[in-house]
Design an enzyme around this catalytic site. Structure first.
Site, PDB file in Angstrom:
ATOM      1  N   LYS A  11       0.811  -1.216   0.000  1.00 41.05           N
ATOM      2  CA  LYS A  11       0.000   0.000   0.000  1.00 41.05           C
ATOM      3  C   LYS A  11       0.847   1.270   0.000  1.00 41.05           C
ATOM      4  O   LYS A  11       2.051   1.231   0.289  1.00 41.05           O
ATOM      5  CB  LYS A  11      -0.940  -0.023   1.203  1.00 41.05           C
ATOM      6  CG  LYS A  11      -1.958  -1.152   1.150  1.00 41.05           C
ATOM      7  CD  LYS A  11      -2.866  -1.112   2.365  1.00 41.05           C
ATOM      8  CE  LYS A  11      -3.925  -2.182   2.314  1.00 41.05           C
ATOM      9  NZ  LYS A  11      -4.824  -2.103   3.494  1.00 41.05           N
ATOM     10  N   TYR A  51     -12.176  -2.380  -4.280  1.00 40.78           N
ATOM     11  CA  TYR A  51     -12.746  -2.476  -2.937  1.00 40.78           C
ATOM     12  C   TYR A  51     -14.271  -2.372  -2.955  1.00 40.78           C
ATOM     13  O   TYR A  51     -14.885  -2.083  -1.929  1.00 40.78           O
ATOM     14  CB  TYR A  51     -12.136  -1.404  -2.027  1.00 40.78           C
ATOM     15  CG  TYR A  51     -10.713  -1.714  -1.656  1.00 40.78           C
ATOM     16  CD1 TYR A  51     -10.416  -2.725  -0.740  1.00 40.78           C
ATOM     17  CD2 TYR A  51      -9.654  -1.023  -2.227  1.00 40.78           C
ATOM     18  CE1 TYR A  51      -9.112  -3.032  -0.403  1.00 40.78           C
ATOM     19  CE2 TYR A  51      -8.334  -1.326  -1.890  1.00 40.78           C
ATOM     20  CZ  TYR A  51      -8.084  -2.328  -0.976  1.00 40.78           C
ATOM     21  OH  TYR A  51      -6.777  -2.637  -0.642  1.00 40.78           O
ATOM     22  N   PHE A  59     -16.151   3.103   6.119  1.00 47.38           N
ATOM     23  CA  PHE A  59     -14.738   3.407   5.858  1.00 47.38           C
ATOM     24  C   PHE A  59     -14.382   3.398   4.372  1.00 47.38           C
ATOM     25  O   PHE A  59     -13.235   3.649   4.004  1.00 47.38           O
ATOM     26  CB  PHE A  59     -13.819   2.435   6.607  1.00 47.38           C
ATOM     27  CG  PHE A  59     -14.024   0.982   6.239  1.00 47.38           C
ATOM     28  CD1 PHE A  59     -13.430   0.436   5.107  1.00 47.38           C
ATOM     29  CD2 PHE A  59     -14.819   0.159   7.035  1.00 47.38           C
ATOM     30  CE1 PHE A  59     -13.609  -0.886   4.757  1.00 47.38           C
ATOM     31  CE2 PHE A  59     -14.996  -1.182   6.696  1.00 47.38           C
ATOM     32  CZ  PHE A  59     -14.400  -1.702   5.561  1.00 47.38           C
ATOM     33  N   ARG A  87      -1.433 -14.661   4.279  1.00 53.94           N
ATOM     34  CA  ARG A  87      -2.229 -14.035   5.333  1.00 53.94           C
ATOM     35  C   ARG A  87      -1.517 -14.151   6.684  1.00 53.94           C
ATOM     36  O   ARG A  87      -1.568 -13.232   7.504  1.00 53.94           O
ATOM     37  CB  ARG A  87      -3.638 -14.622   5.364  1.00 53.94           C
ATOM     38  CG  ARG A  87      -4.393 -14.242   4.065  1.00 53.94           C
ATOM     39  CD  ARG A  87      -5.842 -14.574   4.068  1.00 53.94           C
ATOM     40  NE  ARG A  87      -6.624 -13.726   4.946  1.00 53.94           N
ATOM     41  CZ  ARG A  87      -6.942 -12.454   4.712  1.00 53.94           C
ATOM     42  NH1 ARG A  87      -6.501 -11.856   3.614  1.00 53.94           N
ATOM     43  NH2 ARG A  87      -7.690 -11.788   5.550  1.00 53.94           N
ATOM     44  N   THR A  93      -5.178  -7.612  10.662  1.00 55.59           N
ATOM     45  CA  THR A  93      -5.476  -6.307  10.077  1.00 55.59           C
ATOM     46  C   THR A  93      -5.102  -5.177  11.029  1.00 55.59           C
ATOM     47  O   THR A  93      -4.543  -4.172  10.622  1.00 55.59           O
ATOM     48  CB  THR A  93      -6.981  -6.220   9.715  1.00 55.59           C
ATOM     49  OG1 THR A  93      -7.283  -7.279   8.818  1.00 55.59           O
ATOM     50  CG2 THR A  93      -7.320  -4.897   9.058  1.00 55.59           C
ATOM     51  N   ASN A 114      -2.085  -0.082   7.005  1.00 53.14           N
ATOM     52  CA  ASN A 114      -1.509  -1.334   7.504  1.00 53.14           C
ATOM     53  C   ASN A 114      -0.593  -2.023   6.491  1.00 53.14           C
ATOM     54  O   ASN A 114      -0.352  -3.218   6.577  1.00 53.14           O
ATOM     55  CB  ASN A 114      -2.608  -2.271   8.014  1.00 53.14           C
ATOM     56  CG  ASN A 114      -3.589  -2.681   6.946  1.00 53.14           C
ATOM     57  OD1 ASN A 114      -3.381  -2.448   5.761  1.00 53.14           O
ATOM     58  ND2 ASN A 114      -4.666  -3.307   7.365  1.00 53.14           N
ATOM     59  N   HIS A 117      -2.126  -5.643   1.498  1.00 57.62           N
ATOM     60  CA  HIS A 117      -3.407  -6.321   1.262  1.00 57.62           C
ATOM     61  C   HIS A 117      -3.075  -7.695   0.708  1.00 57.62           C
ATOM     62  O   HIS A 117      -2.125  -7.852  -0.062  1.00 57.62           O
ATOM     63  CB  HIS A 117      -4.249  -5.561   0.225  1.00 57.62           C
ATOM     64  CG  HIS A 117      -5.334  -6.403  -0.376  1.00 57.62           C
ATOM     65  ND1 HIS A 117      -6.589  -6.505   0.186  1.00 57.62           N
ATOM     66  CD2 HIS A 117      -5.341  -7.221  -1.463  1.00 57.62           C
ATOM     67  CE1 HIS A 117      -7.327  -7.338  -0.542  1.00 57.62           C
ATOM     68  NE2 HIS A 117      -6.586  -7.779  -1.551  1.00 57.62           N
ATOM     69  N   GLU A 128      -8.801 -10.673  -8.313  1.00 59.80           N
ATOM     70  CA  GLU A 128      -7.863  -9.584  -8.056  1.00 59.80           C
ATOM     71  C   GLU A 128      -6.670  -9.636  -9.005  1.00 59.80           C
ATOM     72  O   GLU A 128      -6.248  -8.609  -9.534  1.00 59.80           O
ATOM     73  CB  GLU A 128      -7.417  -9.621  -6.593  1.00 59.80           C
ATOM     74  CG  GLU A 128      -8.549  -9.280  -5.640  1.00 59.80           C
ATOM     75  CD  GLU A 128      -8.201  -9.405  -4.174  1.00 59.80           C
ATOM     76  OE1 GLU A 128      -8.952  -8.855  -3.355  1.00 59.80           O
ATOM     77  OE2 GLU A 128      -7.182 -10.052  -3.835  1.00 59.80           O
TER      78      GLU A 128
END
Length: 140
Positions: A11, A51, A59, A87, A93, A114, A117, A128
């Site tokens: 990110k 998203y 959010f 993960r 998260t 964070n 993703h 994705e």
């Protein structure tokens, strides 16, 4: 176990702090191979599409703003049980709840910023990956 692919985004908060190499090192140390990677600036439309599952959540606007605030690195990762493995490497998260040594524990600024993703299921990973990569861009 079968070889599996998953999708990853480093990110804007991570790219802004030059963490691409450090995060890639954690990914590779976990036994995952980076078989496609490119740095892009997500448009508002791309972020809203990506998203879209969160469109009705409070959010959503903030998430889109964060993801378009600077460059991201989109990736395809490959390995045994890649979705679950990535993960685990990402961590929870909420970085305050993430295990020591995970990407989010080590690098995240907060729950919104964070750093990474990752796909949550095979179907999600396939969608994705297809949004960001043509088949000939993925090289094992």
């Amino acid at each position: 176990m079968a070889i599996q692919r998953t999708f990853s985004i480093l990110k804007p908060d991570a790219t802004r702090r030059n963490l691409t190499g450090a995060i890639n090192a954690k990914i590779e140390a976990a036994g995952l191979r980076i078989v496609a990677q490119k740095r892009v600036v997500m448009t508002r439309g791309q972020a809203e599409t990506f998203y879209g599952v969160h469109k009705e959540r409070p959010f959503f606007g903030e998430l889109v703003d964060q993801m378009t605030a600077g460059p991201v690195v989109v990736q395809v990762l490959e390995g045994e049980n890649a979705i679950l493995k990535y993960r685990e490497v990402m961590g929870a998260t909420n970085p305050e709840k993430a295990d020591a040594g995970t990407i989010r524990k080590d690098f995240a600024l907060n729950m919104g910023e964070n750093s990474v993703h990752g796909s949550d299921a095979e179907e999600t990973a396939a969608m994705e990956i297809a949004q960001w990569f043509a088949g000939n861009e993925i090289v094992g």
